[in-house]
Design a protein around this motif. Structure first.
Motif, PDB file in Angstrom:
ATOM      1  N   SER A 106     198.066 -49.181  -7.075  1.00  0.00           N
ATOM      2  CA  SER A 106     196.806 -48.881  -6.409  1.00  0.00           C
ATOM      3  C   SER A 106     197.039 -48.592  -4.928  1.00  0.00           C
ATOM      4  CB  SER A 106     195.839 -50.065  -6.518  1.00  0.00           C
ATOM      5  OG  SER A 106     195.406 -50.247  -7.838  1.00  0.00           O
ATOM      6  N   GLU A 107     196.233 -47.674  -4.404  1.00  0.00           N
ATOM      7  CA  GLU A 107     196.115 -47.548  -2.952  1.00  0.00           C
ATOM      8  C   GLU A 107     195.246 -48.690  -2.442  1.00  0.00           C
ATOM      9  OE1 GLU A 107     195.085 -43.746  -1.171  1.00  0.00           O
ATOM     10  OE2 GLU A 107     195.425 -42.777  -3.115  1.00  0.00           O
ATOM     11  N   ASN A 108     195.318 -48.942  -1.161  1.00  0.00           N
ATOM     12  CA  ASN A 108     194.428 -49.919  -0.528  1.00  0.00           C
ATOM     13  C   ASN A 108     193.329 -49.167   0.213  1.00  0.00           C
ATOM     14  OD1 ASN A 108     195.858 -52.296  -1.316  1.00  0.00           O
ATOM     15  ND2 ASN A 108     197.380 -51.837   0.247  1.00  0.00           N
ATOM     16  N   PHE A 109     192.084 -49.524  -0.085  1.00  0.00           N
ATOM     17  CA  PHE A 109     190.939 -48.835   0.502  1.00  0.00           C
ATOM     18  C   PHE A 109     190.095 -49.796   1.324  1.00  0.00           C
ATOM     19  CE2 PHE A 109     191.970 -46.346  -3.263  1.00  0.00           C
ATOM     20  CZ  PHE A 109     191.850 -45.034  -2.830  1.00  0.00           C
ATOM     21  N   ASP A 110     189.445 -49.256   2.326  1.00  0.00           N
ATOM     22  CA  ASP A 110     188.427 -49.983   3.071  1.00  0.00           C
ATOM     23  C   ASP A 110     187.082 -49.338   2.747  1.00  0.00           C
ATOM     24  OD1 ASP A 110     186.723 -51.229   4.813  1.00  0.00           O
ATOM     25  OD2 ASP A 110     187.609 -50.389   6.630  1.00  0.00           O
ATOM     26  N   PHE A 111     186.324 -49.996   1.892  1.00  0.00           N
ATOM     27  CA  PHE A 111     185.012 -49.487   1.525  1.00  0.00           C
ATOM     28  C   PHE A 111     183.902 -50.148   2.340  1.00  0.00           C
ATOM     29  CE2 PHE A 111     187.392 -48.707  -2.552  1.00  0.00           C
ATOM     30  CZ  PHE A 111     187.349 -47.326  -2.492  1.00  0.00           C
ATOM     31  N   GLU A 112     184.269 -50.661   3.487  1.00  0.00           N
ATOM     32  CA  GLU A 112     183.306 -51.226   4.447  1.00  0.00           C
ATOM     33  C   GLU A 112     182.499 -52.378   3.859  1.00  0.00           C
ATOM     34  OE1 GLU A 112     181.073 -48.023   6.191  1.00  0.00           O
ATOM     35  OE2 GLU A 112     182.884 -46.890   6.689  1.00  0.00           O
ATOM     36  N   GLY A 113     183.181 -53.205   3.063  1.00  0.00           N
ATOM     37  CA  GLY A 113     182.559 -54.404   2.523  1.00  0.00           C
ATOM     38  C   GLY A 113     181.953 -54.240   1.150  1.00  0.00           C
ATOM     39  N   LEU A 114     181.769 -53.012   0.691  1.00  0.00           N
ATOM     40  CA  LEU A 114     181.198 -52.788  -0.642  1.00  0.00           C
ATOM     41  C   LEU A 114     182.078 -53.390  -1.739  1.00  0.00           C
ATOM     42  CD1 LEU A 114     180.121 -49.036  -0.357  1.00  0.00           C
ATOM     43  CD2 LEU A 114     178.605 -51.018  -0.289  1.00  0.00           C
ATOM     44  N   GLU A 115     183.382 -53.464  -1.453  1.00  0.00           N
ATOM     45  CA  GLU A 115     184.351 -53.896  -2.464  1.00  0.00           C
ATOM     46  C   GLU A 115     184.540 -55.400  -2.520  1.00  0.00           C
ATOM     47  OE1 GLU A 115     186.863 -53.532   1.290  1.00  0.00           O
ATOM     48  OE2 GLU A 115     184.969 -52.778   0.476  1.00  0.00           O
ATOM     49  N   SER A 116     183.989 -56.134  -1.567  1.00  0.00           N
ATOM     50  CA  SER A 116     184.315 -57.562  -1.468  1.00  0.00           C
ATOM     51  C   SER A 116     183.244 -58.488  -2.031  1.00  0.00           C
ATOM     52  CB  SER A 116     184.584 -57.924   0.002  1.00  0.00           C
ATOM     53  OG  SER A 116     183.449 -57.657   0.792  1.00  0.00           O
ATOM     54  N   VAL A 117     182.146 -57.923  -2.514  1.00  0.00           N
ATOM     55  CA  VAL A 117     181.057 -58.738  -3.059  1.00  0.00           C
ATOM     56  C   VAL A 117     180.985 -58.578  -4.573  1.00  0.00           C
ATOM     57  CG1 VAL A 117     179.728 -58.618  -0.923  1.00  0.00           C
ATOM     58  CG2 VAL A 117     179.391 -56.861  -2.671  1.00  0.00           C
ATOM     59  N   MET A 118     180.266 -59.465  -5.209  1.00  0.00           N
ATOM     60  CA  MET A 118     179.975 -59.405  -6.647  1.00  0.00           C
ATOM     61  C   MET A 118     181.234 -59.134  -7.479  1.00  0.00           C
ATOM     62  SD  MET A 118     176.133 -57.769  -6.521  1.00  0.00           S
ATOM     63  CE  MET A 118     176.565 -56.283  -5.663  1.00  0.00           C
ATOM     64  N   GLU A 119     181.352 -57.956  -8.068  1.00  0.00           N
ATOM     65  CA  GLU A 119     182.510 -57.672  -8.916  1.00  0.00           C
ATOM     66  C   GLU A 119     183.815 -57.826  -8.145  1.00  0.00           C
ATOM     67  OE1 GLU A 119     182.373 -56.664 -12.551  1.00  0.00           O
ATOM     68  OE2 GLU A 119     180.758 -57.944 -11.825  1.00  0.00           O
ATOM     69  N   GLY A 120     183.816 -57.400  -6.890  1.00  0.00           N
ATOM     70  CA  GLY A 120     185.026 -57.509  -6.073  1.00  0.00           C
ATOM     71  C   GLY A 120     185.425 -58.943  -5.811  1.00  0.00           C
ATOM     72  N   LYS A 121     184.444 -59.831  -5.733  1.00  0.00           N
ATOM     73  CA  LYS A 121     184.716 -61.239  -5.478  1.00  0.00           C
ATOM     74  C   LYS A 121     185.390 -61.887  -6.687  1.00  0.00           C
ATOM     75  CE  LYS A 121     181.287 -63.402  -3.583  1.00  0.00           C
ATOM     76  NZ  LYS A 121     179.991 -64.127  -3.440  1.00  0.00           N
ATOM     77  N   PHE A 122     185.025 -61.427  -7.884  1.00  0.00           N
ATOM     78  CA  PHE A 122     185.529 -62.055  -9.110  1.00  0.00           C
ATOM     79  C   PHE A 122     186.672 -61.278  -9.762  1.00  0.00           C
ATOM     80  CE2 PHE A 122     181.377 -63.960  -8.578  1.00  0.00           C
ATOM     81  CZ  PHE A 122     181.582 -65.269  -8.970  1.00  0.00           C
ATOM     82  N   ARG A 123     186.926 -60.048  -9.301  1.00  0.00           N
ATOM     83  CA  ARG A 123     187.967 -59.214  -9.907  1.00  0.00           C
ATOM     84  C   ARG A 123     188.849 -58.665  -8.789  1.00  0.00           C
ATOM     85  NH1 ARG A 123     185.134 -55.110 -13.986  1.00  0.00           N
ATOM     86  NH2 ARG A 123     187.258 -55.007 -14.825  1.00  0.00           N
ATOM     87  N   ASN A 124     189.818 -59.436  -8.392  1.00  0.00           N
ATOM     88  CA  ASN A 124     190.671 -59.116  -7.251  1.00  0.00           C
ATOM     89  C   ASN A 124     191.396 -57.781  -7.450  1.00  0.00           C
ATOM     90  OD1 ASN A 124     191.997 -59.628  -4.771  1.00  0.00           O
ATOM     91  ND2 ASN A 124     193.815 -60.291  -5.896  1.00  0.00           N
ATOM     92  N   GLY A 125     191.247 -56.886  -6.487  1.00  0.00           N
ATOM     93  CA  GLY A 125     191.935 -55.598  -6.529  1.00  0.00           C
ATOM     94  C   GLY A 125     191.276 -54.559  -7.414  1.00  0.00           C
ATOM     95  N   HIS A 126     190.193 -54.924  -8.077  1.00  0.00           N
ATOM     96  CA  HIS A 126     189.561 -54.022  -9.045  1.00  0.00           C
ATOM     97  C   HIS A 126     189.171 -52.695  -8.407  1.00  0.00           C
ATOM     98  CE1 HIS A 126     186.993 -52.586 -12.281  1.00  0.00           C
ATOM     99  NE2 HIS A 126     185.971 -52.543 -11.455  1.00  0.00           N
ATOM    100  N   PHE A 127     188.506 -52.750  -7.261  1.00  0.00           N
ATOM    101  CA  PHE A 127     187.978 -51.510  -6.689  1.00  0.00           C
ATOM    102  C   PHE A 127     189.046 -50.680  -5.992  1.00  0.00           C
ATOM    103  CE2 PHE A 127     183.867 -53.833  -7.111  1.00  0.00           C
ATOM    104  CZ  PHE A 127     183.315 -52.953  -8.036  1.00  0.00           C
ATOM    105  N   ASP A 128     190.163 -51.278  -5.614  1.00  0.00           N
ATOM    106  CA  ASP A 128     191.303 -50.467  -5.187  1.00  0.00           C
ATOM    107  C   ASP A 128     191.784 -49.615  -6.364  1.00  0.00           C
ATOM    108  OD1 ASP A 128     191.471 -51.173  -2.504  1.00  0.00           O
ATOM    109  OD2 ASP A 128     192.847 -52.829  -2.873  1.00  0.00           O
ATOM    110  N   GLY A 129     191.810 -50.223  -7.554  1.00  0.00           N
ATOM    111  CA  GLY A 129     192.212 -49.495  -8.753  1.00  0.00           C
ATOM    112  C   GLY A 129     191.237 -48.392  -9.109  1.00  0.00           C
ATOM    113  N   VAL A 130     189.948 -48.695  -9.003  1.00  0.00           N
ATOM    114  CA  VAL A 130     188.917 -47.683  -9.273  1.00  0.00           C
ATOM    115  C   VAL A 130     189.044 -46.532  -8.283  1.00  0.00           C
ATOM    116  CG1 VAL A 130     186.434 -47.213  -9.226  1.00  0.00           C
ATOM    117  CG2 VAL A 130     187.285 -49.290 -10.337  1.00  0.00           C
TER     118      VAL A 130
END
Length: 283
Positions: A106-130
């Motif tokens: 996965s690349e590392n992304f900064d989605f300005e906090g969108l990635e760190s709540v809810m699904e991101g809080k419970f699924r580490n690295g998920h949104f980098d993969g997405v």
């Protein structure tokens, strides 16, 4: 309907139709297609000259290897379902190496906090993969529009942020949640539910509808506590999280502010099957 397993022939085919002035719509999927996916394809066919449906179980967005291994795969059935749609559809079904090359990371992304709540809080690295797989698909397919379901609303907002930050000239189209007769949001994971649990999981949407009513008169804190108590008493379903958040920033709210749009988000386990859903609270 044409199936592409390698990216280069697909890129050439897309370049040809774009040279003819035709538009391209993309529906990214991980397969195990159902009526919800077909509704996205229908929307894409209405708004695009050529539709590409990607079918790829993306390893970089699973933080649980067992969940990846158990993800349903049935390409033959998927293709039969897509044949029921009338229109020009191309299928892209690459291997991981074809899509990513030798290094599947996965690349590392900064989605300005969108990635760190809810699904991101419970699924580490998920949104980098997405973000990694969606960016790669966008680069290969160069669609004019891409279609995503609102069931994964957090993902939808993250893809919108991805296109904003990368400057990719792609319109992201959010499509309404398609539900089973019981109200359960259609999902590939539903096929893993026992018939009994599938019936009981309708409680999730029933709760969200009640939340929408309550939110009109009660505070967010009151609604949060009410939902937690509802699931404490449920014999089958276990609540992982429930949040009321701003629809744009996905930040959890403490109080309602006039002019803002809000959604309720929920994740629930039925035995070991994780189900998510959401509902708009302002319309």
């Amino acid at each position: 309907m044409q199936v592409f397993r390698e990216k280069d022939p697909l890129i050439q085919a897309i370049q040809k139709i774009k040279s003819e002035g035709k538009s391209v719509g993309l529906v990214p999927t991980m397969g195990a297609l159902h009526e919800g996916h077909l509704s996205l394809v229908s929307n894409a066919l209405k708004e695009s000259d050529q539709v590409v449906v990607s079918i790829f179980v993306n390893p970089t967005q699973f933080n649980n290897q067992e969940d990846l291994d158990k993800y349903p795969r049935n390409l033959e059935k998927d293709l039969e379902l897509l044949k029921t749609k009338i229109g020009d559809i191309w299928i892209f079904t690459p291997t991981a190496n074809e899509l990513y090359g030798e290094t599947i990371l996965s690349e590392n992304f900064d989605f300005e906090g969108l990635e760190s709540v809810m699904e991101g809080k419970f699924r580490n690295g998920h949104f980098d993969g997405v973000g990694t797989v969606v960016k790669r698909l966008f680069q290969i397919i160069t669609p004019d529009k891409a279609f995503f379901g609102e069931k994964d609303f957090q993902q939808l907002q993250i893809v919108r942020k991805l296109t904003e930050k990368t400057g990719l000239p792609i319109e992201i189209v959010g499509c309404p949640i398609l539900r089973e007769d019981s109200g359960l949001a259609r999902s590939s994971r539903n096929e893993r539910l026992s018939s009994q649990n599938r019936e009981k999981a309708a409680f999730i949407y029933e709760t969200l509808k009640d939340v929408k009513q309550l939110f009109g008169t009660e505070s967010a804190d009151y609604v949060n506590e009410w939902v937690e108590n509802k699931f404490k008493d449920h014999p089958t379903l276990d609540l992982e999280y429930f949040e009321i958040a701003d629809s744009n920033t996905l930040k959890k709210i403490t109080k309602k502010e006039k002019g803002n749009n809000y959604r309720a988000f929920i994740a629930v386990y039925a035995d070991e099957i994780r189900l998510i859903d959401n509902i708009a609270l302002d319309n």
